[in-house]
Structures are given as C-alpha cells and as structure tokens.
Design a protein around this motif. Sequence first.
Motif, PDB file in Angstrom:
ATOM      1  N   SER A 233      28.270   8.561  37.547  1.00  0.00           N
ATOM      2  CA  SER A 233      27.701   7.228  37.790  1.00  0.00           C
ATOM      3  C   SER A 233      26.950   7.262  39.118  1.00  0.00           C
ATOM      4  O   SER A 233      27.250   6.498  40.042  1.00  0.00           O
ATOM      5  N   GLU A 408      17.133  13.019  29.515  1.00  0.00           N
ATOM      6  CA  GLU A 408      15.977  12.399  28.868  1.00  0.00           C
ATOM      7  C   GLU A 408      14.701  12.881  29.564  1.00  0.00           C
ATOM      8  O   GLU A 408      14.738  13.360  30.695  1.00  0.00           O
ATOM      9  N   GLY A 412      16.727  10.505  33.077  1.00  0.00           N
ATOM     10  CA  GLY A 412      18.085   9.990  32.947  1.00  0.00           C
ATOM     11  C   GLY A 412      18.985  10.946  32.171  1.00  0.00           C
ATOM     12  O   GLY A 412      18.517  11.841  31.464  1.00  0.00           O
ATOM     13  N   HIS A 414      21.231  12.029  29.181  1.00  0.00           N
ATOM     14  CA  HIS A 414      21.259  11.680  27.760  1.00  0.00           C
ATOM     15  C   HIS A 414      22.701  11.428  27.326  1.00  0.00           C
ATOM     16  O   HIS A 414      23.592  12.239  27.574  1.00  0.00           O
ATOM     17  N   GLU A 418      27.124   4.522  22.823  1.00  0.00           N
ATOM     18  CA  GLU A 418      27.169   3.441  23.812  1.00  0.00           C
ATOM     19  C   GLU A 418      28.327   3.572  24.788  1.00  0.00           C
ATOM     20  O   GLU A 418      28.414   2.825  25.774  1.00  0.00           O
ATOM     21  N   GLY A 430      27.188   6.805  32.826  1.00  0.00           N
ATOM     22  CA  GLY A 430      26.826   5.412  32.605  1.00  0.00           C
ATOM     23  C   GLY A 430      26.168   4.793  33.812  1.00  0.00           C
ATOM     24  O   GLY A 430      26.118   5.378  34.899  1.00  0.00           O
ATOM     25  N   ASP A 432      22.979   3.193  36.043  1.00  0.00           N
ATOM     26  CA  ASP A 432      21.562   3.490  36.272  1.00  0.00           C
ATOM     27  C   ASP A 432      21.217   4.955  36.051  1.00  0.00           C
ATOM     28  O   ASP A 432      20.060   5.286  35.782  1.00  0.00           O
ATOM     29  N   VAL A 434      21.909   6.587  33.592  1.00  0.00           N
ATOM     30  CA  VAL A 434      21.603   6.695  32.162  1.00  0.00           C
ATOM     31  C   VAL A 434      20.443   5.785  31.765  1.00  0.00           C
ATOM     32  O   VAL A 434      19.547   6.180  31.014  1.00  0.00           O
ATOM     33  N   THR A 435      20.455   4.558  32.281  1.00  0.00           N
ATOM     34  CA  THR A 435      19.471   3.558  31.852  1.00  0.00           C
ATOM     35  C   THR A 435      18.261   3.449  32.759  1.00  0.00           C
ATOM     36  O   THR A 435      17.250   2.857  32.374  1.00  0.00           O
ATOM     37  N   ALA A 438      18.949  -0.978  36.793  1.00  0.00           N
ATOM     38  CA  ALA A 438      19.273  -2.196  36.046  1.00  0.00           C
ATOM     39  C   ALA A 438      20.130  -3.089  36.945  1.00  0.00           C
ATOM     40  O   ALA A 438      20.034  -3.039  38.160  1.00  0.00           O
ATOM     41  N   LEU A 442      25.522  -4.849  34.232  1.00  0.00           N
ATOM     42  CA  LEU A 442      25.314  -3.897  33.136  1.00  0.00           C
ATOM     43  C   LEU A 442      25.903  -2.541  33.479  1.00  0.00           C
ATOM     44  O   LEU A 442      26.419  -1.838  32.600  1.00  0.00           O
ATOM     45  N   ALA A 446      28.938  -0.554  31.457  1.00  0.00           N
ATOM     46  CA  ALA A 446      28.906   0.869  31.093  1.00  0.00           C
ATOM     47  C   ALA A 446      30.144   1.590  31.601  1.00  0.00           C
ATOM     48  O   ALA A 446      30.712   2.448  30.915  1.00  0.00           O
TER      49      ALA A 446
END
Length: 472
Positions: A233, A408, A412, A414, A418, A430, A432, A434-435, A438, A442, A446
Amino acid sequence: MGTLKSRVAIAEQSPKERRSNFNEVCLGYNIDEARLEATRCLECKKPKCVEACPVSINIPLFIKHIKSGDIAEAAKVIDLDSSLPAVCGRVCPQEIQCEGSCVMGKKGEPVSIGKLERFVADWTIKNHLELTTKSSKRNSRVAVIGSGPAGLSCASDLAKMGYEVTVFEALHMPGGVLVYGIPEFRLPKSIVEEQINQLKRIGVRFELDVIVGKTITVDSLMEEEGYGAVFISTGAGLPRFMGIPGENLNGVVSANEFLTRINLMKAYQGDYDTPVYIGKNVVVVGGGNVAMDAARSAIRLGSNVKIVYRRSEKELPARAEEVHHAIEEGVEFCFLTNPVEILSDEKGWVNELRCVKMRLGEPDSNGRRVPEPIPNSAFSISCDMVIMALGTSPNPLIINTTKGLKSERWGGIHVVNEFGKTTRPGVFAGGDAVTGAATVILAMQAGRKAAAAIDEFLRERDSKHFNFSSAN
C-alpha cells in the motif's frame, strides 16, 4: 423524525484569521450542536447513505446514538467498519458519497454525516475510550508496506483478527499521505498520531525509515523473515509534470514536494530549520484537492496565489468545501486556462507563465467535455513560483524488485480481483498503488477488502498444512 431543512451551522476560523496560521479551519460540533444535527436524520429503513459509504458504516445507527446522547455507543458502531473516523470525518468527500445520497438532501440540506463522524471520533480521543477487541492470536505474520490509509486499515483489521502485523514505512513518521500530503489546517497531525496510537495499542508494530525495494524486499520478507503474506500500500507519490518548456527552471516545484516540506517537515514553523522556497506571486496548476491544499498553504506563507485550471469551475474535481475556503482566503481562479511555457529571468528563475485560453469541446469516453485551445489566445501571468498539482503515479521500485509481480502499463500494480490479489502468491495490493491517486476512503476500502482476502488465504494455507501434517 428530523424536521430541520438546514444543517446546524458549524464554527470556523474567520478567513482573515486563518490566512496567517495553519490551525484547523473547521472547529467541529459541540455535543449540543451534534445532538441537534442528529435529529435531522430520518433513520431510513433502507439507508442509501450506507450503500454510498465505501466502508459501509451503519450511519443511521451511530447517529441514533448521538441523538440519545450515548456517544460511546456511537463510537462502537463506527469502529466496526472504520479504523480512521477522525480522519474520514475531516477529509472524505461526503458530498458525493454518504451525504450525496441522504434523503434529506432532496428537499433541503443533507445531514452533516461527516461532521457527526468527526464529533464522535474526537469525543472518543478526548475521553480515552478504548474500543477495539482482538480475536485469539493467530500464528501467521503479515507485513504491510506503507502506512497510508490503505495500509492502516488493512493492518487494523488483521490485528483485530489476531494476526501479528508489522507496517513498514519509508519515511520517519507513519501516516503516509495523511501526514505528508494533507495540510494541518485540514487534518491536524495530532489526530493522525492518535489514530495510529490506537493501532499500536492493539499490537500493530511500525518500522520506520525502511524502503522496501532497497533496505529490504518483498522476497526477503516472505522467504527470509517468515511473513505469510504481504500487503503493498505504497500509494502514488511520483509527481507528474506537463512536459512543457521551462519546467526545469528554478521556482518550479511539484505540489508533492511543496506539501511534504510543509506538512511532514513543518517548514511553516519558524523553529524548524526546513528549507522551502516560497514566491511572492505563486501560480498553482491543477484543480483537485492537492491544488487547493498547495494554494491555501502558499496563502498562509504570505504569497499572492492564482490557480490555473484548463476546464471550467463546474468541472473542478476538488471538494466544494475546499474550493469555498480557498476563495474565502483570497485564492484567485483562472478557469479555462492552460499553461504552454514557463519563462525565466537572466538568472534562471521563473518570472512568467505563458498560457492559452481554452473552451470545452465534445465529451470524451468518460463523459467529460474535452478542453480545446482557442487560437490566438495566448497571454502571460507574471509569477515567481509555479506549483504543479497534476496528480501522481505509483513509484515503480517495488514492482521492479519483486519476483512475479505484474504491473499495469501506466505503472500501477496489477490485481486479479477486487480484493487486491496480485500475480504473486501471498502478495496483495491496494489503494493508490493500484488505482492511481484517489481518495482516503477508497484506499481504506481497499485495505479492508485485502485484509479479508489475506485472512482467507492464510486460513486456507494453514488448513492445507494441518491436513498434510495429519496425514503423515
């Protein structure tokens, strides 16, 4: 039944007063104000506010306890689903989540769910209420890399389940973006510290100044240190720039660096010997919460501040409350404006930002109208500092130093579901990392999902080991 259409007003520092200090702007409800605001809740049988909350707090129930004056019970309800209520009550975008779904908002103002959550959390801290109980001790150890909201939430849930959890943090203070990214006037560091202390009291260990990928690796944690699972994280702390001429000039900085020096290293305090450059005329490029934080921090350090944003006011991604406070404090907004070049004086210091005016064209695949430059509309803004607040990306260090971890294309980590499962067995991720950048809530969602998945993974592993041992 609630009848008041308007919210109970909440006390704030005056704009003139707060321009010269970093004290918290919003002063919070007292118990009488909180109970009065709580009477506005209709206690819906199918509460949409709960559905809109990423961590599914039982909002009507905790508000019901506030109505009756039983704040300790309200705190217990929140604690079932959130390990950071004093943080979330201050920085979550409630207007597009729980409050945005509140039935009261259809004919008046929604219930101030965030401010009520903050009130309960602050009351809990002030009254030294211990909430969390742990399950029986499990034999497995879990490593959490990064102590931002995703890591803290994951660590909290796992500790409650009985796991031995160690959080590894690269900086000298735990909290991640909560301490380096969000200014004191929005989120006091004492609040973050107390929330982390609550985790320490249930057994979570913190190892600071540890850069996973250099000091140690994910592989060494699992193969040499004996951790049964790892949760990554690490957030998204790599700043983005526009790629326009002049971005390497003196006086051009990322919002990430600027805010870290102020928030984590306390450059705004005279008794801290922390170097930070601040211009007299500052331009902040961007329209998100980070841009507001940078602009409002610069105002407090004595600058004249403009925010340049390529879309209109309607498209601003920042919270409405933060925009409102920025305007009150004297930040000037230049909408439909896009920088194209940064110019300097003879010594290499910024003295001008060249921009073009924009107009909104047709919507893109996400439904947002695409800004287009207006021909022959170039103009200049005189300035001696430019702060780029254009978002951030995950640091590639862990991906590059961990076997079997897929990323990715944009950088990020992969994940295959979820719940944060990665391509490396026993490794979850999980937030930021990953995404991309944000919100705090959120990231917390995660972290909680990953904790549940890690628990399932370790129980299944232990069960297989038990069955194998029994068979022999």
